[in-house]
Design an enzyme around this catalytic site. Structure first.
Site, PDB file in Angstrom:
ATOM      1  N   GLU A 184       5.004  71.880  83.863  1.00  0.00           N
ATOM      2  CA  GLU A 184       3.581  71.980  84.237  1.00  0.00           C
ATOM      3  C   GLU A 184       3.195  73.411  84.608  1.00  0.00           C
ATOM      4  O   GLU A 184       2.185  73.617  85.278  1.00  0.00           O
ATOM      5  CB  GLU A 184       3.273  71.026  85.403  1.00  0.00           C
ATOM      6  N   HIS A 218       2.320  69.519  92.811  1.00  0.00           N
ATOM      7  CA  HIS A 218       1.993  68.294  92.073  1.00  0.00           C
ATOM      8  C   HIS A 218       3.006  67.232  92.448  1.00  0.00           C
ATOM      9  O   HIS A 218       4.204  67.515  92.518  1.00  0.00           O
ATOM     10  CB  HIS A 218       2.048  68.570  90.568  1.00  0.00           C
ATOM     11  N   HIS A 254       3.502  62.503  92.619  1.00  0.00           N
ATOM     12  CA  HIS A 254       3.011  61.200  92.186  1.00  0.00           C
ATOM     13  C   HIS A 254       2.764  60.313  93.411  1.00  0.00           C
ATOM     14  O   HIS A 254       3.274  59.191  93.494  1.00  0.00           O
ATOM     15  CB  HIS A 254       4.015  60.562  91.214  1.00  0.00           C
ATOM     16  N   GLU A 306      -9.963  61.673 109.877  1.00  0.00           N
ATOM     17  CA  GLU A 306      -9.443  63.012 109.589  1.00  0.00           C
ATOM     18  C   GLU A 306      -9.848  63.567 108.219  1.00  0.00           C
ATOM     19  O   GLU A 306      -9.880  64.786 108.031  1.00  0.00           O
ATOM     20  CB  GLU A 306      -7.902  62.954 109.598  1.00  0.00           C
ATOM     21  N   HIS A 318      -1.452  59.142  86.838  1.00  0.00           N
ATOM     22  CA  HIS A 318      -0.338  60.092  86.841  1.00  0.00           C
ATOM     23  C   HIS A 318      -0.023  60.582  88.265  1.00  0.00           C
ATOM     24  O   HIS A 318       1.046  60.294  88.781  1.00  0.00           O
ATOM     25  CB  HIS A 318      -0.648  61.271  85.900  1.00  0.00           C
TER      26      HIS A 318
END
Ligand code: 2HA
Ligand code: ZN
Length: 276
Positions: free
Chosen positions: A118, A141, A143, A171, A212
């Site tokens: 990525e 990144h 999941h 929050e 994703h």
């Protein structure tokens, strides 16, 4: 001058501890997830000979806006689970070449490993974030499970998605007043998803990749981790709320305005009903 052991570097320790923590949370199964962390030359110098390039790694996009910058990155196909026990195989320190088309490997990525698949999304996001926040250093990144699940069940509208998260935990508005961006489903690892992610990163530090995972940006590891963790917690609460039969009461827009005023922040324009 004699160099200090790189494993003692605070940024290497942060990468080791953060990947272990993310694995523990279940957000980075197998080779899921990736992190890139912008470093100053001064950060790296005590640990590495900057003239000693181990190998050159070509890139499929133009990163000339990051020429000469240093990053520590997770490796492509590497498992977060394994980083803490084998950092030099799973992490790498690279410098973007002057022409922005390749990377000089200075440490790690042993056995011919390469940076995260990525990398286009990471580097394009760094470029975008640095334009709006010169202090930004990290793109992460992963999941995150409940956020990912929400991309199946929730309306895929940025305002609606953001409002739900803001309403689930007090929050949230404080931590991400700019909201959350959503992309359409796209093929990961491509320049196209990199460009789309980076375009959204100019407005929000959180970008969802439907079905994703999530992208986050921040000044340091605590900030970016805390950002994703807060959104993920709200998504988890949303999951419980739906499982318990749905919302019967929530935080009103008037109360979200009171919160914004108390913390001196500006919610994303148009996301709350106008003040009464
Ligand atoms: O690196 O998470 O998006 C594995 C992934 C790809
Ligand atoms: Zn992923």
């Amino acid at each position: 001058m004699k160099k200090i052991d790189i494993l003692a570097a605070p940024f290497v320790q942060e990468m080791m501890n953060t990947t272990a923590n993310l694995y523990r949370l279940g957000w980075d199964e197998r080779n899921g997830g990736n992190i890139s962390y912008l470093l100053d030359e001064e950060d790296v110098k005590p640990f590495l000979d900057l003239d000693k390039v181990i190998r050159e790694i070509p890139m499929i996009f133009d990163a000339s806006k990051l020429a000469g910058r240093y990053f520590i990155v997770t490796g492509s196909g590497k498992y977060f689970k394994n980083v803490i026990n084998a950092p030099a195989e799973n992490l790498g320190i690279v410098r973007v070449a002057a022409n922005g088309k390749s990377l000089d490997l200075l440490w790690g990525l042993e056995n011919d490993a390469v940076p995260t698949s990525e990398l286009p999304s990471h580097f394009m996001s760094h470029i975008a974030r640095l334009e709006v926040d010169p202090e930004n250093r990290i793109i992460m990144h992963n999941h995150a499970s409940h956020l990912l699940a929400m991309t199946f069940t929730h309306e895929m509208d940025e305002k609606a998605f953001t409002r739900t998260l803001w309403q689930m935990c007090t929050e949230c508005l404080v931590v991400f007043p700019e909201g959350v961006s959503l992309l359409p489903w796209m093929v990961p690892g491509t320049n196209e998803i990199g460009e789309a992610t980076a375009a959204k990163m100019k407005e929000t530090r959180l970008v969802m990749w439907p079905q994703h995972g999530v992208y986050g940006a921040g000044k340091d590891m605590d900030e970016v981790f805390g950002l994703i963790e807060t959104a993920e917690k709200a998504a988890q609460v949303y999951t419980y709320v739906c499982a318990q039969g749905g919302v019967k009461q929530t935080i009103s827009d008037a109360d979200l305005w009171r919160l914004a005023d108390a913390f001196g922040l500006t919610p994303r324009e148009g996301y709350l009903a106008p003040r009464a």
